[in-house]
Motif scaffolding. Structure first.
Motif, PDB file in Angstrom:
ATOM      1  N   GLN A 151       4.845  -4.693  12.803  1.00 33.04           N
ATOM      2  CA  GLN A 151       5.883  -4.352  11.823  1.00 33.04           C
ATOM      3  C   GLN A 151       5.539  -3.043  11.127  1.00 33.04           C
ATOM      4  OE1 GLN A 151       6.719  -7.489   9.085  1.00 33.04           O
ATOM      5  NE2 GLN A 151       8.492  -6.450   8.180  1.00 33.04           N
ATOM      6  N   ASN A 152       6.536  -2.232  10.939  1.00 33.89           N
ATOM      7  CA  ASN A 152       6.353  -0.945  10.282  1.00 33.89           C
ATOM      8  C   ASN A 152       6.259  -1.153   8.770  1.00 33.89           C
ATOM      9  OD1 ASN A 152       6.517   1.710   9.294  1.00 33.89           O
ATOM     10  ND2 ASN A 152       7.890   2.354  10.937  1.00 33.89           N
ATOM     11  N   PRO A 153       5.137  -0.769   8.142  1.00 35.91           N
ATOM     12  CA  PRO A 153       5.000  -0.949   6.697  1.00 35.91           C
ATOM     13  C   PRO A 153       5.972  -0.096   5.886  1.00 35.91           C
ATOM     14  CG  PRO A 153       3.163   0.326   7.551  1.00 35.91           C
ATOM     15  CD  PRO A 153       3.927  -0.186   8.734  1.00 35.91           C
ATOM     16  N   LEU A 154       6.643   0.849   6.548  1.00 38.08           N
ATOM     17  CA  LEU A 154       7.625   1.691   5.854  1.00 38.08           C
ATOM     18  C   LEU A 154       9.059   1.250   6.138  1.00 38.08           C
ATOM     19  CD1 LEU A 154       5.070   3.837   6.565  1.00 38.08           C
ATOM     20  CD2 LEU A 154       6.592   5.292   5.234  1.00 38.08           C
ATOM     21  N   ASP A 163       0.835  -1.206   0.000  1.00 40.06           N
ATOM     22  CA  ASP A 163       0.000   0.000   0.000  1.00 40.06           C
ATOM     23  C   ASP A 163       0.867   1.252   0.000  1.00 40.06           C
ATOM     24  OD1 ASP A 163      -2.415  -1.421   0.144  1.00 40.06           O
ATOM     25  OD2 ASP A 163      -2.338  -1.516   2.342  1.00 40.06           O
ATOM     26  N   ILE A 164       1.898   1.245   0.825  1.00 36.27           N
ATOM     27  CA  ILE A 164       2.787   2.408   0.934  1.00 36.27           C
ATOM     28  C   ILE A 164       3.531   2.640  -0.380  1.00 36.27           C
ATOM     29  CG2 ILE A 164       4.819   3.347   2.091  1.00 36.27           C
ATOM     30  CD1 ILE A 164       2.349   3.476   3.820  1.00 36.27           C
ATOM     31  N   SER A 165       4.010   1.566  -0.996  1.00 37.96           N
ATOM     32  CA  SER A 165       4.734   1.701  -2.271  1.00 37.96           C
ATOM     33  C   SER A 165       3.839   2.309  -3.341  1.00 37.96           C
ATOM     34  CB  SER A 165       5.253   0.337  -2.721  1.00 37.96           C
ATOM     35  OG  SER A 165       6.208  -0.168  -1.818  1.00 37.96           O
ATOM     36  N   LEU A 166       2.586   1.834  -3.384  1.00 37.62           N
ATOM     37  CA  LEU A 166       1.635   2.373  -4.367  1.00 37.62           C
ATOM     38  C   LEU A 166       1.309   3.834  -4.060  1.00 37.62           C
ATOM     39  CD1 LEU A 166      -0.806  -0.680  -4.655  1.00 37.62           C
ATOM     40  CD2 LEU A 166       0.814   0.122  -6.395  1.00 37.62           C
ATOM     41  N   PHE A 167       1.214   4.165  -2.774  1.00 32.35           N
ATOM     42  CA  PHE A 167       0.928   5.541  -2.362  1.00 32.35           C
ATOM     43  C   PHE A 167       2.063   6.464  -2.770  1.00 32.35           C
ATOM     44  CE2 PHE A 167       1.496   8.712   1.156  1.00 32.35           C
ATOM     45  CZ  PHE A 167       0.440   9.554   0.791  1.00 32.35           C
TER      46      PHE A 167
END
Length: 296
Positions: free
Chosen positions: A93-96, A53-57
């Motif tokens: 876990q930190n998604p970043l 999700d973060i990568s797409l954001f």
């Protein structure tokens, strides 16, 4: 936005304000960045966000044309947010964790020459009651290196003019004493005599810099004062009130002022922040304000 997400954001803002002692403006920026993510994930729980999700954001905000500096700020803010969720046992876990913050080139700040500052001061219309106030604003920004937030929050009790200092409440609610030169002290006297004593009322309380209604002068008004004077003086650079703070630091470093003295006056937590000004001159001399600063 669901209640769970609202609660997490509220806890984060409380952490930033109380534990990190960040300013309201910085907290607002962090909150706005989380809302950008929320808009992208369309209501999904913040605790359920994945690295994908973060990568797409990040790809999304890049495609929007957001500059690398803004992107880096958003990533940094989200990392801080998710680190807090880990410490509070909301996630494991930190998604970043695998997301790299873009490395930014060190951008030298725009500065004004002393001639440009003098030209701006000469452009002030003293036929208006605001003339002495506007000059005081410029001289405090340039002569003492204040941030806009520090200037608007100055109170009369912060002035120690006989000792040649003003007390400033800076980032993280940290107080510091900043030297103030004879020319600026004289200008503050003129400001009281010809402006503040005329516009102050029961709403003014102890606030130093007032608008014409006797209330605290806003940050927006100070931006407008600086922009309008730069335009009148035909200064072609893109400037803001912070440019005057940069110019304050640069003129001292150029003259050989001690780097740690400048760090203390600017309220920089780390001297590496101050070192950006040493691209001009690295000589070290004892006197800092009276001897070197042309508007002190």
């Amino acid at each position: 936005m669901n209640n769970k997400n609202s609660q997490l954001i509220e806890e984060f803002l409380t952490y930033l304000s109380l534990d990190r002692s960040l300013s309201p403006n910085t907290c607002d920026a962090y909150e706005a960045d989380i809302h950008k993510l929320l808009d992208f994930i369309e209501g999904k729980d913040l605790v359920s966000v994945t690295s994908e999700d973060i990568s797409l954001f990040i790809r999304y905000i890049h495609e929007l044309g957001l500059n690398p500096r803004s992107t880096a700020r958003i990533i940094s803010g989200l990392k801080t947010f998710y680190k807090l969720l880990i410490t509070q046992d909301y996630i494991e876990q930190n998604p970043l964790q695998t997301i790299l913050t873009p490395k930014l080139p060190k951008k030298l700040p725009e500065v004004l020459s002393h001639v440009e500052i003098e030209t701006m001061l000469a452009a002030i219309d003293f036929s208006k009651i605001s003339g002495e106030r506007d000059k005081t604003v410029i001289m405090l920004l340039y002569g003492s290196g204040l941030r806009v937030s520090e200037l608007v929050n100055l109170s009369i009790n912060d002035l120690y003019l006989e000792d040649g200092f003003i007390k400033v409440l800076g980032k993280g609610e940290k107080e510091r004493l900043v030297p103030i030169g004879g020319k600026t002290i004289k200008q503050i006297g003129l400001y009281f005599q010809y402006y503040r004593n005329e516009v102050s009322n029961e709403n003014s309380k102890n606030t130093l810099i007032l608008n014409q209604r006797g209330n605290k002068l806003s940050r927006v008004s100070i931006f407008k004062i600086v922009k309008d004077l730069a335009s009148e003086a035909q200064v072609k650079k893109s400037i803001s009130p912070h440019t005057l703070r940069h110019s304050f630091a640069t003129v001292l470093i150029e003259a050989g002022a001690d780097l740690r003295a400048v760090q203390q006056m600017l309220g920089h937590e780390s001297i590496t922040t101050t070192e950006i000004y040493t691209h001009l001159d690295k000589a070290y001399l004892k006197s800092v304000i009276e001897q070197y600063h042309p508007r002190s």
